[in-house]
Design an enzyme around this catalytic site. Structure first.
Site, PDB file in Angstrom:
ATOM      1  N   SER A  12      78.666 -69.258  -7.832  1.00 15.22           N
ATOM      2  CA  SER A  12      79.925 -68.680  -7.107  1.00 15.22           C
ATOM      3  C   SER A  12      80.954 -69.084  -8.086  1.00 15.22           C
ATOM      4  O   SER A  12      81.435 -70.261  -8.654  1.00 15.22           O
ATOM      5  CB  SER A  12      80.097 -69.534  -5.897  1.00 15.22           C
ATOM      6  OG  SER A  12      81.494 -69.126  -5.486  1.00 15.22           O
ATOM      7  N   HIS A  35      78.443 -64.566  -7.932  1.00 15.37           N
ATOM      8  CA  HIS A  35      79.037 -64.278  -6.608  1.00 15.37           C
ATOM      9  C   HIS A  35      80.361 -64.573  -6.860  1.00 15.37           C
ATOM     10  O   HIS A  35      80.932 -65.596  -7.103  1.00 15.37           O
ATOM     11  CB  HIS A  35      78.282 -65.727  -6.022  1.00 15.37           C
ATOM     12  CG  HIS A  35      78.678 -65.605  -4.443  1.00 15.37           C
ATOM     13  ND1 HIS A  35      77.920 -64.911  -3.464  1.00 15.37           N
ATOM     14  CD2 HIS A  35      79.455 -66.325  -3.741  1.00 15.37           C
ATOM     15  CE1 HIS A  35      78.399 -65.019  -2.483  1.00 15.37           C
ATOM     16  NE2 HIS A  35      79.441 -65.721  -2.373  1.00 15.37           N
ATOM     17  N   ASP A  37      83.829 -64.564  -4.516  1.00 16.42           N
ATOM     18  CA  ASP A  37      84.155 -64.769  -3.077  1.00 16.42           C
ATOM     19  C   ASP A  37      85.625 -64.139  -2.968  1.00 16.42           C
ATOM     20  O   ASP A  37      86.779 -64.540  -3.379  1.00 16.42           O
ATOM     21  CB  ASP A  37      84.208 -66.325  -2.785  1.00 16.42           C
ATOM     22  CG  ASP A  37      82.989 -66.686  -2.676  1.00 16.42           C
ATOM     23  OD1 ASP A  37      82.213 -66.569  -1.819  1.00 16.42           O
ATOM     24  OD2 ASP A  37      82.617 -67.943  -3.449  1.00 16.42           O
ATOM     25  N   MET A  39      88.695 -63.655  -0.521  1.00 18.10           N
ATOM     26  CA  MET A  39      89.234 -64.142   0.567  1.00 18.10           C
ATOM     27  C   MET A  39      90.671 -63.804   0.905  1.00 18.10           C
ATOM     28  O   MET A  39      91.600 -63.885  -0.294  1.00 18.10           O
ATOM     29  CB  MET A  39      89.139 -65.864   0.614  1.00 18.10           C
ATOM     30  CG  MET A  39      87.863 -66.413   0.209  1.00 18.10           C
ATOM     31  SD  MET A  39      88.197 -68.309   0.530  1.00 18.10           S
ATOM     32  CE  MET A  39      86.407 -68.585  -0.339  1.00 18.10           C
ATOM     33  N   HIS A  68      81.220 -61.257  -2.230  1.00 13.48           N
ATOM     34  CA  HIS A  68      81.084 -61.649  -0.639  1.00 13.48           C
ATOM     35  C   HIS A  68      82.651 -61.522  -0.327  1.00 13.48           C
ATOM     36  O   HIS A  68      83.612 -62.332  -0.539  1.00 13.48           O
ATOM     37  CB  HIS A  68      80.679 -63.076  -0.998  1.00 13.48           C
ATOM     38  CG  HIS A  68      80.670 -63.822   0.412  1.00 13.48           C
ATOM     39  ND1 HIS A  68      80.551 -65.174   0.475  1.00 13.48           N
ATOM     40  CD2 HIS A  68      80.962 -63.503   1.998  1.00 13.48           C
ATOM     41  CE1 HIS A  68      80.674 -65.615   1.917  1.00 13.48           C
ATOM     42  NE2 HIS A  68      80.661 -64.670   2.786  1.00 13.48           N
ATOM     43  N   MET A  70      85.140 -62.293   2.430  1.00 12.90           N
ATOM     44  CA  MET A  70      85.567 -62.942   3.578  1.00 12.90           C
ATOM     45  C   MET A  70      86.999 -62.626   3.838  1.00 12.90           C
ATOM     46  O   MET A  70      87.969 -63.250   3.806  1.00 12.90           O
ATOM     47  CB  MET A  70      85.510 -64.557   3.231  1.00 12.90           C
ATOM     48  CG  MET A  70      84.175 -65.021   2.987  1.00 12.90           C
ATOM     49  SD  MET A  70      84.049 -66.615   2.497  1.00 12.90           S
ATOM     50  CE  MET A  70      83.992 -65.848   0.628  1.00 12.90           C
ATOM     51  N   MET A 139      75.414 -67.996   6.394  1.00 12.36           N
ATOM     52  CA  MET A 139      76.151 -69.153   5.703  1.00 12.36           C
ATOM     53  C   MET A 139      75.777 -70.206   6.268  1.00 12.36           C
ATOM     54  O   MET A 139      75.547 -70.624   7.166  1.00 12.36           O
ATOM     55  CB  MET A 139      77.533 -68.980   6.305  1.00 12.36           C
ATOM     56  CG  MET A 139      78.456 -67.467   5.695  1.00 12.36           C
ATOM     57  SD  MET A 139      78.647 -67.611   4.001  1.00 12.36           S
ATOM     58  CE  MET A 139      79.571 -69.060   3.727  1.00 12.36           C
ATOM     59  N   ASP A 177      74.667 -69.389   1.308  1.00 15.46           N
ATOM     60  CA  ASP A 177      75.893 -69.997   0.818  1.00 15.46           C
ATOM     61  C   ASP A 177      76.492 -71.039   1.361  1.00 15.46           C
ATOM     62  O   ASP A 177      77.040 -70.979   2.463  1.00 15.46           O
ATOM     63  CB  ASP A 177      76.598 -68.698   0.645  1.00 15.46           C
ATOM     64  CG  ASP A 177      77.808 -68.770  -0.136  1.00 15.46           C
ATOM     65  OD1 ASP A 177      78.295 -69.704  -0.794  1.00 15.46           O
ATOM     66  OD2 ASP A 177      78.775 -67.493  -0.042  1.00 15.46           O
ATOM     67  N   GLY A 178      76.667 -72.161   0.284  1.00 17.39           N
ATOM     68  CA  GLY A 178      77.585 -73.152   1.009  1.00 17.39           C
ATOM     69  C   GLY A 178      76.699 -74.526   0.973  1.00 17.39           C
ATOM     70  O   GLY A 178      75.848 -74.693   1.493  1.00 17.39           O
ATOM     71  N   GLY A 199      78.263 -72.851  -6.095  1.00 17.41           N
ATOM     72  CA  GLY A 199      79.311 -73.114  -6.603  1.00 17.41           C
ATOM     73  C   GLY A 199      79.728 -74.540  -7.395  1.00 17.41           C
ATOM     74  O   GLY A 199      79.285 -74.581  -8.765  1.00 17.41           O
ATOM     75  N   SER A 200      79.842 -75.415  -6.568  1.00 21.33           N
ATOM     76  CA  SER A 200      80.131 -76.881  -7.281  1.00 21.33           C
ATOM     77  C   SER A 200      79.066 -77.169  -8.104  1.00 21.33           C
ATOM     78  O   SER A 200      78.961 -77.831  -9.118  1.00 21.33           O
ATOM     79  CB  SER A 200      80.540 -77.677  -6.119  1.00 21.33           C
ATOM     80  OG  SER A 200      79.855 -77.560  -5.106  1.00 21.33           O
TER      81      SER A 200
HETATM   82  C1  DX5 Z   1      82.556 -70.416   0.669  1.00 20.62           C
HETATM   83  C2  DX5 Z   1      81.998 -69.451  -0.491  1.00 20.62           C
HETATM   84  C3  DX5 Z   1      80.932 -70.048  -1.075  1.00 20.62           C
HETATM   85  C4  DX5 Z   1      81.519 -71.291  -2.030  1.00 20.62           C
HETATM   86  C5  DX5 Z   1      80.241 -71.929  -2.167  1.00 20.62           C
HETATM   87  O1  DX5 Z   1      83.299 -69.979   1.821  1.00 20.62           O
HETATM   88  O2  DX5 Z   1      81.503 -68.207   0.204  1.00 20.62           O
HETATM   89  O3  DX5 Z   1      80.547 -69.020  -1.917  1.00 20.62           O
HETATM   90  O4  DX5 Z   1      81.712 -70.916  -3.297  1.00 20.62           O
HETATM   91  O5  DX5 Z   1      80.531 -73.407  -2.665  1.00 20.62           O
HETATM   92  P1  DX5 Z   1      79.737 -74.615  -2.743  1.00 20.62           P
HETATM   93  O6  DX5 Z   1      78.388 -74.158  -3.201  1.00 20.62           O
HETATM   94  O7  DX5 Z   1      80.504 -75.420  -3.644  1.00 20.62           O
HETATM   95  O8  DX5 Z   1      79.416 -75.027  -1.378  1.00 20.62           O
HETATM   96 ZN    ZN Z   2      80.377 -66.881  -0.991  1.00 17.42          ZN
END
Ligand code: DX5
Ligand code: ZN
Length: 226
Positions: A12, A35, A37, A39, A68, A70, A139, A177-178, A199-200
């Site tokens: 992500s 990926h 995101d 938002m 993705h 949101m 999620m 995801d998450g 992501g992280s």
């Molecule tokens: C959160 C996002 C994720 C986010 C995940 O709402 O949809 O894609 O980047 O990050 P990590 O892997 O750090 O939880």
């Molecule tokens: Zn996401």
């Protein structure tokens, strides 16, 4: 385009450096998808980027995009991301007025159609429309921010959805995801996920390529336990 085999690892870019996006995209060349995101500060209390930025990411990324959304009103905005050339476009079931019509439009443009559900949304709401989608995103945190803790309480829902889909003969992909990390990915794989957003866990590592490889190996090991 031939599709990558499971387990798929989709870093992500929410955790990338937004002013060094080109370099941070180049670092994930061994991943399956990037990926992205999107938002809107309404559907979730956070704001990232819109179609103009995603179009540049699409031109720059070494791997196809897994968008993705949101956002509110995906019925209006999602097709634009498919038109940009995103490989998959995932919208939230909770936000869509007509999820089936929207999925059909996305497929008509040539994208894989994805639907996401938040931790509190029951999986049963998708049972009768599974065939309309190419991927389902369960999620594993409340959407909005990277770096949150994985919610194991979402695993029974994932497992039931996978079981129901396979019972109906569906080959739909299941994405989580998450909070996906070395410590949590195997349990999601064991519950039936085949596509993993991180992501992280990826961008927080000094060796991004090794992080991607490590996640893939752990996912593979987890899926053997299922
Ligand atoms: C959160 C996002 C994720 C986010 C995940 O709402 O949809 O894609 O980047 O990050 P990590 O892997 O750090 O939880
Ligand atoms: Zn996401």
């Amino acid at each position: 385009m031939s599709l990558p085999a499971a387990p798929r690892i989709n870093p992500s870019i929410l955790s990338a450096d937004f002013v060094n996006m080109q370099a941070d995209l180049a670092r994930i060349a061994t991943a399956d998808f990037a990926h992205v995101d999107v938002m809107d500060n309404h559907f979730v209390p956070n704001l990232t980027f819109g179609p103009q930025m995603v179009e540049r990411i699409q031109q720059t990324s070494p791997v196809p995009l897994d968008v993705h959304l949101m956002i509110e009103d995906p019925d209006r905005w999602a097709p634009g991301y498919a038109e940009i050339g995103a490989a998959s476009v995932t919208f939230h079931l909770e936000a869509a007025a007509d999820p089936v019509a929207l999925a059909r439009r996305l497929r008509g443009i040539g994208a894989r159609a994805g639907v996401a559900i938040k931790p509190g949304t029951p999986g049963e709401s998708l049972y009768d429309i599974l065939d309309e989608f190419d991927q389902i995103l369960v999620m594993t945190v409340e959407p909005g921010f990277g770096g949150q803790g994985f919610m194991p309480a979402t695993m029974p829902k994932l497992r039931s959805l996978v079981r129901e889909a396979r019972r109906r003969g569906s080959t739909v992909w299941f994405q989580v995801d998450g909070g996906v990390s070395d410590a949590t990915i195997a349990q999601a794989a064991e519950a039936g996920a085949d596509t993993f957003v991180a992501g992280s866990a990826v961008y927080g590592s000094d060796n991004v390529e090794a992080a991607i490889r490590g996640l893939r190996e752990r996912a593979r090991a987890g899926s053997l336990d299922s």
